[in-house]
Design a protein around this motif. Structure first.
Motif: not given
Lengths: 222, 222
Positions: A38-47, A119-124, A139-141, A160-168
């Protein structure tokens, strides 16, 4: 900036990373574990997403997670509530996870006992894009509070991500976010990306993504 | 991962950056321009805030902006609506701005004709923290949708900024964000940080921050 030695040394680090990632991928395949990063900006809701996903998958599957952060063990503590095995990787000042960190974090675990490893990556949204972690699926959130333009502004990550997840998505009525425009932007940088929309808060979309990931493990093992 | 040559080369790049940043800072001081840099996660509202700020300051001050992104000129196009001079710095795959990029972007401008220069960094809460751009003031923006824990999880960035700006406060009724807890986390990593809360959407808090920045230019030039 255009320091040639830095570029050269960085290229070598990437090459070295790819070698370890290839070994990891083979190890995961032999062990029969399906690995999702899982990758995303900080605060996109990965955790939050991961906590929900671990809980949702657990009755049927053996799941575990590695979580990367510069500092704090907060995420591991939050995820431990799911009762799944969780390990924190603290990177210090490093802005991304590397395959060697995953390899080292897994030393005490028998991945053959798992169906899913997250595997949750650093928010970046920048640096993690270049580092293969041996995962089956990335997955990119992107949360609907971040703006429709992010796929265009961070194209390497969205490619670089096969899946895009729109959150919130529960926040859609309160933010001026145009889902259609965002999806068009995703398609411009990654036409093959599969897109899911969900809200962990109201639960919509989470079971669909979990079901789809479960179907992918069967594809991977077929 | 702990590749010693990469660490060494990175240290040299940082040293080189600091030399250029020192020159820039002296140049800015001599020119009498007050320089403010903005950092945050992707989607925290840097560009929206900057558009509002440029518009708000313009009747009284001569303002301009440099905006960094991996790709697209979208931000420069958006900011041009403010009628202020704006230049985009496109970094390619580089995850942060460096002093040399600022120096090069300013070549055709006479900063002596400006009261305020804003520099919007690439959206990234990790890597930009280490790079001095010669600015007088660094603002880190954090939107209330990102969670209270971000100062603890990205301590380097929150330590490297003199001002923390909580954005999107209009969304507070819709997200479970505890402002008090977030401010306590800010104080834990940076007790001296000045904190502002604002919503560009409803306008609250923006004039206060603009007034304060204007007061700081007078302090800097005194």
């Amino acid at each position: 900036m255009s320091e040639p030695r830095l570029v050269e040394v960085r290229r070598n680090v990437l090459k070295q990373n790819d070698v370890i990632a290839r070994d990891l991928r083979e190890q995961f395949r032999n062990a029969g574990v399906f690995v999702v990063s899982l990758v995303s900006s900080p605060g996109s809701g990965k955790t939050t997403f991961l906590e929900k996903t671990l809980t949702q998958l657990q009755p049927q599957y053996r799941v575990a997670a590695l979580v990367g952060d510069l500092a704090t063990e907060n995420d591991a503590v939050r995820l431990a509530r799911s009762k799944a095995p969780v390990k924190q990787i603290t990177t210090g000042t490093l802005c991304h996870l590397e395959a060697a960190m995953v390899e080292s974090a897994l030393k005490e675990w028998d991945v053959g006992q798992l169906d899913f490893l997250f595997i949750e990556n650093v928010g970046n949204l920048v640096c993690p894009s270049a580092y293969d972690l041996g995962e089956d699926l990335r997955l990119v959130l992107l949360s609907v509070t971040e703006g429709e333009d992010k796929p265009l502004k961070y194209p390497h990550m969205f490619r670089a991500a096969a899946v895009v997840v729109l959150t919130k998505t529960d926040l859609l009525p309160h933010v001026g976010f145009d889902v259609g425009e965002c999806l068009a932007n995703v398609r411009r940088v990654n036409p093959a990306a599969r897109v899911f929309q969900l809200s962990v808060r109201n639960g919509s979309g989470v079971p669909e993504l979990c079901d789809w990931m479960a179907s992918q493990t069967r594809v991977a093992r077929a």
